[in-house]
Motif scaffolding. Structure first.
Motif, PDB file in Angstrom:
ATOM      1  N   THR A 230     -28.333  -7.934  10.959  1.00 24.72           N
ATOM      2  CA  THR A 230     -28.029  -7.351  12.399  1.00 24.72           C
ATOM      3  C   THR A 230     -26.462  -7.441  12.542  1.00 24.72           C
ATOM      4  O   THR A 230     -26.061  -6.421  13.159  1.00 24.72           O
ATOM      5  N   GLU A 231     -25.624  -8.597  11.926  1.00 27.76           N
ATOM      6  CA  GLU A 231     -24.376  -8.421  12.008  1.00 27.76           C
ATOM      7  C   GLU A 231     -23.767  -7.160  11.306  1.00 27.76           C
ATOM      8  O   GLU A 231     -22.678  -6.723  11.612  1.00 27.76           O
ATOM      9  N   LEU A 232     -24.391  -6.853  10.103  1.00 27.07           N
ATOM     10  CA  LEU A 232     -23.649  -5.794   9.476  1.00 27.07           C
ATOM     11  C   LEU A 232     -23.917  -4.573  10.168  1.00 27.07           C
ATOM     12  O   LEU A 232     -23.067  -3.627  10.219  1.00 27.07           O
ATOM     13  N   TYR A 233     -25.163  -4.445  10.671  1.00 26.24           N
ATOM     14  CA  TYR A 233     -25.328  -3.173  11.527  1.00 26.24           C
ATOM     15  C   TYR A 233     -24.365  -3.006  12.707  1.00 26.24           C
ATOM     16  O   TYR A 233     -24.044  -1.914  13.296  1.00 26.24           O
ATOM     17  N   GLN A 234     -24.220  -4.179  13.327  1.00 27.95           N
ATOM     18  CA  GLN A 234     -23.248  -4.199  14.596  1.00 27.95           C
ATOM     19  C   GLN A 234     -21.806  -3.914  14.183  1.00 27.95           C
ATOM     20  O   GLN A 234     -20.947  -3.068  14.727  1.00 27.95           O
ATOM     21  N   ALA A 235     -21.367  -4.272  12.783  1.00 27.48           N
ATOM     22  CA  ALA A 235     -20.092  -4.016  12.251  1.00 27.48           C
ATOM     23  C   ALA A 235     -19.835  -2.650  11.996  1.00 27.48           C
ATOM     24  O   ALA A 235     -18.860  -1.967  11.976  1.00 27.48           O
ATOM     25  N   LEU A 236     -21.135  -1.979  11.502  1.00 28.83           N
ATOM     26  CA  LEU A 236     -21.007  -0.495  11.189  1.00 28.83           C
ATOM     27  C   LEU A 236     -21.028   0.439  12.506  1.00 28.83           C
ATOM     28  O   LEU A 236     -20.861   1.396  12.462  1.00 28.83           O
ATOM     29  N   THR A 237     -21.298  -0.348  13.591  1.00 31.52           N
ATOM     30  CA  THR A 237     -21.375   0.514  14.992  1.00 31.52           C
ATOM     31  C   THR A 237     -20.563  -0.162  15.877  1.00 31.52           C
ATOM     32  O   THR A 237     -21.081  -0.781  17.065  1.00 31.52           O
ATOM     33  N   PRO A 238     -19.241  -0.428  15.704  1.00 31.13           N
ATOM     34  CA  PRO A 238     -18.277  -1.294  16.654  1.00 31.13           C
ATOM     35  C   PRO A 238     -18.456  -0.780  18.028  1.00 31.13           C
ATOM     36  O   PRO A 238     -18.207  -1.565  19.098  1.00 31.13           O
ATOM     37  N   ILE A 239     -18.370   0.593  18.281  1.00 31.40           N
ATOM     38  CA  ILE A 239     -18.084   1.003  19.629  1.00 31.40           C
ATOM     39  C   ILE A 239     -19.354   1.060  20.270  1.00 31.40           C
ATOM     40  O   ILE A 239     -19.493   0.477  21.299  1.00 31.40           O
TER      41      ILE A 239
ATOM     42  N   ILE B  87     -15.315  -4.320  10.204  1.00 32.63           N
ATOM     43  CA  ILE B  87     -15.663  -4.562   8.765  1.00 32.63           C
ATOM     44  C   ILE B  87     -14.854  -5.929   8.176  1.00 32.63           C
ATOM     45  O   ILE B  87     -15.522  -6.713   7.739  1.00 32.63           O
ATOM     46  N   MET B  88     -13.572  -5.891   8.613  1.00 29.14           N
ATOM     47  CA  MET B  88     -12.847  -7.101   8.129  1.00 29.14           C
ATOM     48  C   MET B  88     -13.274  -8.341   8.929  1.00 29.14           C
ATOM     49  O   MET B  88     -13.261  -9.314   8.321  1.00 29.14           O
ATOM     50  N   ALA B  89     -13.497  -8.075  10.276  1.00 27.15           N
ATOM     51  CA  ALA B  89     -14.164  -9.339  10.921  1.00 27.15           C
ATOM     52  C   ALA B  89     -15.499  -9.721  10.336  1.00 27.15           C
ATOM     53  O   ALA B  89     -15.889 -10.944  10.207  1.00 27.15           O
ATOM     54  N   PHE B  90     -16.553  -8.767  10.127  1.00 25.50           N
ATOM     55  CA  PHE B  90     -17.584  -9.204   9.338  1.00 25.50           C
ATOM     56  C   PHE B  90     -17.673  -9.836   8.074  1.00 25.50           C
ATOM     57  O   PHE B  90     -18.021 -10.819   7.701  1.00 25.50           O
ATOM     58  N   TRP B  91     -16.328  -9.296   7.039  1.00 25.44           N
ATOM     59  CA  TRP B  91     -16.144  -9.973   6.005  1.00 25.44           C
ATOM     60  C   TRP B  91     -15.728 -11.467   6.230  1.00 25.44           C
ATOM     61  O   TRP B  91     -16.332 -12.097   5.397  1.00 25.44           O
ATOM     62  N   ALA B  92     -14.956 -11.738   7.008  1.00 26.91           N
ATOM     63  CA  ALA B  92     -14.475 -12.987   7.450  1.00 26.91           C
ATOM     64  C   ALA B  92     -15.474 -13.873   7.707  1.00 26.91           C
ATOM     65  O   ALA B  92     -15.699 -15.209   7.208  1.00 26.91           O
ATOM     66  N   ASP B  93     -16.588 -13.324   8.684  1.00 22.66           N
ATOM     67  CA  ASP B  93     -17.789 -14.100   9.003  1.00 22.66           C
ATOM     68  C   ASP B  93     -18.564 -14.320   7.661  1.00 22.66           C
ATOM     69  O   ASP B  93     -19.194 -15.618   7.487  1.00 22.66           O
ATOM     70  N   MET B  94     -18.880 -13.354   6.735  1.00 25.71           N
ATOM     71  CA  MET B  94     -19.843 -13.479   5.734  1.00 25.71           C
ATOM     72  C   MET B  94     -19.401 -14.475   4.816  1.00 25.71           C
ATOM     73  O   MET B  94     -20.198 -15.376   4.376  1.00 25.71           O
ATOM     74  N   VAL B  95     -17.913 -14.489   4.651  1.00 31.28           N
ATOM     75  CA  VAL B  95     -17.251 -15.682   3.727  1.00 31.28           C
ATOM     76  C   VAL B  95     -17.707 -17.191   4.138  1.00 31.28           C
ATOM     77  O   VAL B  95     -18.117 -18.014   3.426  1.00 31.28           O
TER      78      VAL B  95
END
Length: 335
Positions: free
Chosen positions: A98-107, A83-91
């Protein structure tokens, strides 16, 4: 299996992850025409590619002890950094479903291939450990001989990669390294190897370095043939370095504490380097690239320490309480 963590091994664990970070960072200078830069890049890739094998050797040597609470902690840690990496990319790039879904299912989405396969091995560890315990020395050697032939010797000698996983960066080679660690813990390796493990490490590393550098004069693709996790000499160098470090025991609470930041260091490195790497890639033809490169690596270390410290302060007690509850609920579901 060894009963306790040893600081010499923990220091090697830190070093393995740190070399992976350095390898990822220097990837922005792979195409440097400068000879001195190429020497540095090749040296970092030579030892950086041993990092994952070393880490899994250590895991196999001590043995992973499966607990549902530990699986939970692995998952929530991965979720936090994802989620931290997703937030950095979102900024910088905006929001993507798609990226949010991937961020919530990292494994399962393989946000970090190494962590995903590590979780798989973590879940398989009761059975891998049982195999090492129940099999005789000869049977274990036959098992290792088979996996080493198919997943290490075949791509090294025959140039046939049977796993199609970008140079041994997948489950078969991680399981192979884990089983080697289990074998070393139970049976050890021949004295002709362990007694001169430091020399074997230099020999294996030298072969990879010289071969990669010479091949790099032909093409970048050729130089990558040796610098792969499933190359025989990379694996040999990793095993030799582990055996050498194992002989030099010491105890340090500081080192043992720092080792707990190994996974966070790995989990943040690509996010940080993605934004800092382009800042020094313009100096790729000059030796001046090394100062901003080393500063970028240092930045990864600082961000990892800050992020993990924050995570522990915010969620440490909650995760501990939930882990204890999970342990209580799963008492009858142990392996």
């Amino acid at each position: 299996m060894p009963a306790q963590r040893l600081s010499n091994i923990e220091l090697l664990r830190i070093g393995a992850i740190f070399m992976i970070v350095m390898m990822h960072g220097i990837g922005y200078a792979l195409h440097s025409p400068n000879e001195l830069n190429r020497i540095g890049v090749t040296a970092i890739n030579t030892f950086g590619n041993m990092g994952v094998t070393i880490f899994m050797l250590i895991s196999g040597y001590f043995g992973i002890h499966f607990k549902w609470s530990r699986l939970f902690l692995l998952w929530v840690t991965a979720l936090f950094y994802s989620i931290m990496a997703f937030w950095a990319d979102m900024v910088h790039n905006g929001v993507s479903v798609t990226e949010l879904y991937q961020a919530l299912t990292p494994i399962t989405s393989m946000t970090w291939w190494f962590l995903s396969w590590y979780v798989v091995i973590f879940c398989l560890s009761p059975y891998l450990n049982k195999a090492a315990e129940e099999l005789s020395k000869w049977q274990m050697e036959m098992l290792l001989g088979g996996v080493i032939f198919f997943f290490i010797l075949s791509p090294t000698v025959l140039f046939h990669s049977m796993t199609n996983d970008s140079g041994g960066k997948g489950l078969p080679n991680m399981i192979t390294a884990y089983l080697i660690g289990q074998y070393v813990a139970k049976h050890d390796l021949p004295k002709w190897f362990t007694a001169h493990s430091g020399k074997w490490f230099l020999v294996a590393g030298g072969i990879v370095f010289v071969g990669s550098f010479v091949a790099g004069c032909i093409s970048l693709t050729a130089s990558n043939i040796l610098c792969k996790d499933n190359n025989l000499f990379v694996v040999m160098g990793a095993v030799a370095l582990f055996c050498w470090v194992r002989k030099h025991k010491f105890h340090s609470t500081v080192v043992n504490y720092m080792a707990t930041f190994s996974f966070p260091l790995y989990l943040v490195n690509e996010t940080v380097l993605k934004y800092l790497g382009p800042l020094y890639v313009g100096d790729v033809s000059s030796v001046s690239i090394w100062k901003p490169y080393l500063l970028a690596v240092l930045a990864v270390v600082v961000v990892a320490w800050l992020a993990e410290t924050m995570r522990r302060l915010l969620f440490g007690r909650l995760n501990t309480n939930l882990s204890q509850r999970i342990d209580h609920l799963t008492e009858s579901f142990t392996f």
